[in-house]
Design an enzyme around this catalytic site. Structure first.
Site, PDB file in Angstrom:
ATOM      1  N   TYR A  93      48.343  -2.977  81.483  1.00 39.54           N
ATOM      2  CA  TYR A  93      48.508  -4.400  81.148  1.00 39.54           C
ATOM      3  C   TYR A  93      49.960  -4.723  80.791  1.00 39.54           C
ATOM      4  O   TYR A  93      50.296  -5.865  80.495  1.00 39.54           O
ATOM      5  CB  TYR A  93      47.654  -4.754  79.913  1.00 39.54           C
ATOM      6  CG  TYR A  93      46.155  -4.759  80.116  1.00 39.54           C
ATOM      7  CD1 TYR A  93      45.508  -3.747  80.807  1.00 39.54           C
ATOM      8  CD2 TYR A  93      45.373  -5.771  79.566  1.00 39.54           C
ATOM      9  CE1 TYR A  93      44.133  -3.749  80.961  1.00 39.54           C
ATOM     10  CE2 TYR A  93      44.001  -5.778  79.709  1.00 39.54           C
ATOM     11  CZ  TYR A  93      43.388  -4.754  80.413  1.00 39.54           C
ATOM     12  OH  TYR A  93      42.031  -4.762  80.560  1.00 39.54           O
TER      13      TYR A  93
ATOM     14  N   GLN B 117      39.101   3.747  81.379  1.00 37.78           N
ATOM     15  CA  GLN B 117      40.173   2.809  80.990  1.00 37.78           C
ATOM     16  C   GLN B 117      40.685   3.084  79.569  1.00 37.78           C
ATOM     17  O   GLN B 117      41.483   2.310  79.047  1.00 37.78           O
ATOM     18  CB  GLN B 117      39.648   1.387  81.084  1.00 37.78           C
ATOM     19  CG  GLN B 117      39.328   0.997  82.511  1.00 37.78           C
ATOM     20  CD  GLN B 117      38.960  -0.471  82.594  1.00 37.78           C
ATOM     21  OE1 GLN B 117      39.620  -1.321  82.018  1.00 37.78           O
ATOM     22  NE2 GLN B 117      37.895  -0.763  83.293  1.00 37.78           N
TER      23      GLN B 117
ATOM     24  N   ALA C 275      36.402  -9.193  88.658  1.00 37.10           N
ATOM     25  CA  ALA C 275      35.617 -10.365  89.049  1.00 37.10           C
ATOM     26  C   ALA C 275      35.122 -10.301  90.492  1.00 37.10           C
ATOM     27  O   ALA C 275      35.161 -11.282  91.221  1.00 37.10           O
ATOM     28  CB  ALA C 275      36.430 -11.642  88.823  1.00 37.10           C
TER      29      ALA C 275
ATOM     30  N   HIS D 262      38.243  -7.995  75.594  1.00 35.59           N
ATOM     31  CA  HIS D 262      37.717  -7.023  76.572  1.00 35.59           C
ATOM     32  C   HIS D 262      36.341  -6.546  76.116  1.00 35.59           C
ATOM     33  O   HIS D 262      36.055  -6.528  74.912  1.00 35.59           O
ATOM     34  CB  HIS D 262      38.675  -5.819  76.659  1.00 35.59           C
ATOM     35  CG  HIS D 262      38.520  -5.038  77.928  1.00 35.59           C
ATOM     36  ND1 HIS D 262      37.447  -4.213  78.168  1.00 35.59           N
ATOM     37  CD2 HIS D 262      39.295  -4.975  79.048  1.00 35.59           C
ATOM     38  CE1 HIS D 262      37.571  -3.675  79.370  1.00 35.59           C
ATOM     39  NE2 HIS D 262      38.689  -4.123  79.934  1.00 35.59           N
ATOM     40  N   GLY D 263      35.513  -6.130  77.052  1.00 39.87           N
ATOM     41  CA  GLY D 263      34.224  -5.507  76.715  1.00 39.87           C
ATOM     42  C   GLY D 263      34.488  -4.182  75.999  1.00 39.87           C
ATOM     43  O   GLY D 263      35.478  -3.505  76.306  1.00 39.87           O
ATOM     44  N   ASP D 264      33.605  -3.778  75.087  1.00 34.85           N
ATOM     45  CA  ASP D 264      33.890  -2.549  74.324  1.00 34.85           C
ATOM     46  C   ASP D 264      33.574  -1.270  75.113  1.00 34.85           C
ATOM     47  O   ASP D 264      33.757  -0.173  74.622  1.00 34.85           O
ATOM     48  CB  ASP D 264      33.161  -2.565  72.976  1.00 34.85           C
ATOM     49  CG  ASP D 264      31.642  -2.541  73.130  1.00 34.85           C
ATOM     50  OD1 ASP D 264      31.167  -2.563  74.290  1.00 34.85           O
ATOM     51  OD2 ASP D 264      30.945  -2.505  72.105  1.00 34.85           O
ATOM     52  N   ASP D 265      33.123  -1.435  76.359  1.00 39.54           N
ATOM     53  CA  ASP D 265      32.799  -0.254  77.183  1.00 39.54           C
ATOM     54  C   ASP D 265      34.032   0.587  77.505  1.00 39.54           C
ATOM     55  O   ASP D 265      33.917   1.763  77.803  1.00 39.54           O
ATOM     56  CB  ASP D 265      32.111  -0.689  78.487  1.00 39.54           C
ATOM     57  CG  ASP D 265      32.923  -1.698  79.262  1.00 39.54           C
ATOM     58  OD1 ASP D 265      33.533  -2.570  78.629  1.00 39.54           O
ATOM     59  OD2 ASP D 265      32.962  -1.601  80.508  1.00 39.54           O
TER      60      ASP D 265
ATOM     61  N   ILE E 274      23.452  -4.569  81.972  1.00 42.08           N
ATOM     62  CA  ILE E 274      24.043  -5.135  83.195  1.00 42.08           C
ATOM     63  C   ILE E 274      25.497  -4.702  83.271  1.00 42.08           C
ATOM     64  O   ILE E 274      26.289  -4.996  82.387  1.00 42.08           O
ATOM     65  CB  ILE E 274      23.883  -6.681  83.228  1.00 42.08           C
ATOM     66  CG1 ILE E 274      24.587  -7.281  84.446  1.00 42.08           C
ATOM     67  CG2 ILE E 274      24.376  -7.365  81.966  1.00 42.08           C
ATOM     68  CD1 ILE E 274      24.104  -8.669  84.772  1.00 42.08           C
TER      69      ILE E 274
ATOM     70  N   ASP F 173      35.659  25.160 119.908  1.00 40.32           N
ATOM     71  CA  ASP F 173      36.346  23.889 119.651  1.00 40.32           C
ATOM     72  C   ASP F 173      37.293  23.575 120.818  1.00 40.32           C
ATOM     73  O   ASP F 173      38.510  23.623 120.691  1.00 40.32           O
ATOM     74  CB  ASP F 173      37.112  24.032 118.323  1.00 40.32           C
ATOM     75  CG  ASP F 173      37.811  22.747 117.907  1.00 40.32           C
ATOM     76  OD1 ASP F 173      37.484  21.684 118.464  1.00 40.32           O
ATOM     77  OD2 ASP F 173      38.694  22.828 117.028  1.00 40.32           O
TER      78      ASP F 173
END
Ligand code: SPV
Ligand code: MG
Length: 433
Positions: free
Chosen positions: A75, A98, A10, A89-92, A125, A205
């Protein structure tokens, strides 16, 4: 009422998140597991906003009943405690980094008949695209500067690549590699090396390239990159001069300076005792650290103390004694150096340092002890690994071979296979056309 669990970072809330939350709230009461900075680090996705700010936004969304921390990319802890009826959850995550956490969630849910609900992810998006767009816009001085501390706090280990000009900066910025387990790895930041910056200017140097020239290079690098940079300030010079260096670095947006506890004419550490090198006294060097710390005006800038005891064969006890003294004097981190191929003494130092100090960041530069992987360094408690000279060392032999080939063949035909294609170089830097 069914219990529903949604895990989120988020950072940049968008329509994709709202879509997931709508679906989740239709199924029951929504608890959001908000990833902490450490958990985000495990996913290589460092948020712009800190935990509390992200939490405040979510707590004001009516679809969410409660926001709790999720302190790991796994988790397991939260699901075992909460035993939700659904995880949404998003299926991505079926094919991204992940994947392994998805399999774990499916297995845990089986234990109490929970169900995983996957929402089609809006492909037009996503966070990564938004972040890419934002980084194309550039970065502010303060955002770049503070990023190193955030990375150190978030990630098991921070990977830094040497840069000596804007082009090598672009490599540190853009190089990525997809590993077998699907993880996409990138560098976290850049190292302005005294060795390679001097060498690329044809100078030894020995602190012969002044700070103004070094900063010109860094400004060129900063024009085309967004990642944080650690500056190799050699001995830091006189304490009174070091104060000005700190101010100039901060103003430019550099995140950290490393100074080494040597005095007199500085020579590169990898010579060890093959050349005359003098270590500073603990007292003097602590004074220099204090001067640097009191000169800085931001909270984020870091002064890191580099210990040369192993390089100069002064022994492990001396190295540890100095490390603790430098931290006591205010150093934000310690760098321990070695020129042995065997990593034994580095491992011993880090282990002994960590017995007494669990938190101060430890930095290593594995040029000589190059068999140890970044993950192995993380396991023993190292926070930052600097690959300190490899871009320049890779470039020079390539250039020399081509130059010799032209001399030998009196034309460039034979050298072409060792050169980048003209079409590719024309397209390398955006905007060339
Ligand atoms: C540098 O890169 O300039 C360093 C690291 O200081 S080392 O060359 O190993 O001393
Ligand atoms: Mg150096």
């Amino acid at each position: 009422m069914n219990k529903v669990y949604v895990c989120l970072i988020a950072d940049l809330l968008h329509a994709g998140h709202i879509n997931i939350l709508k679906k989740a709230s239709k199924l029951g009461e929504v608890t959001v597991g908000l990833l902490t900075l450490k958990a985000c680090g495990e996913l290589n996705d460092i948020p712009y906003l800190d935990y509390e700010k992200r939490k405040e936004v979510l707590e004001n969304i009516s679809m969410i009943k409660e926001v709790i921390p999720q302190d790991s990319a796994s988790y397991k802890t939260n699901l075992t405690n909460l035993r939700p009826d659904f995880v949404v959850h998003g299926d991505d995550w079926k094919d991204n980094n992940q994947k392994k956490y998805r399999s774990e969630v499916i297995n845990i849910l089986k234990e109490f008949d929970g169900e995983l609900v996957e929402v089609a992810y809006s492909s037009d998006i996503n966070n990564m695209q938004i972040k890419e767009q934002m980084s194309k816009l550039g970065i502010t001085t303060t955002a770049r500067q503070s990023r190193l501390r955030r990375l150190i706090n978030a990630k098991p280990v921070v990977k830094i690549l040497e840069v000596h000009n804007a082009l090598s900066g672009l490599i540190a910025e853009n190089a990525s590699e997809s590993l077998e387990d699907g993880e996409l790895v990138t560098f976290d930041g850049m190292w302005s090396s005294s060795l390679t910056d001097s060498t690329s200017k044809g100078k030894p140097d020995i602190e012969a390239v002044d700070t103004t020239a070094r900063l010109t290079t860094i400004n060129e690098i900063f024009e085309v990159t967004t990642k944080p940079l650690i500056y190799d300030a050699d001995t830091g010079g006189k304490p009174e001069h070091f104060e000005f260096t700190v101010r100039s670095l901060e103003r430019t947006g550099v995140s950290a300076v490393i100074i080494e506890d040597k005095t007199g004419l500085k020579k590169n550490s990898l010579f060890g005792n093959d050349v005359a090198q003098t270590q500073d006294t603990i007292e003097n060097f602590c004074h220099k650290i204090k001067c640097g710390k009191s000169a800085q005006i931001t909270n984020d800038f870091m002064v890191i103390a580099r210990i040369e005891s192993l390089i100069l064969e002064a022994g492990m006890d001396d190295a540890l004694k100095r490390a603790f003294a430098y931290v006591e004097a205010g150093a934000d981190g310690v760098m321990i150096h070695s020129r042995l191929k065997d990593p034994e003494e580095i491992i011993e130092f880090v282990t002994k340092f960590r017995e007494k100090d669990k938190t101060t960041p430890v930095v290593v530069v594995p040029t000589s002890f190059n068999s140890v992987t970044t993950d192995e360094f993380a396991d023993i408690g190292v926070n930052v690994v600097i690959y300190a000279n490899h871009m320049l060392r890779a470039a020079y032999p390539g250039m020399m071979n081509v130059a010799k080939s032209i001399l030998k063949h009196k034309r460039t035909l034979e050298a072409e296979p060792d050169c980048m294609k003209i079409k590719d170089i024309l397209e390398l830097v955006p905007g060339t056309k």
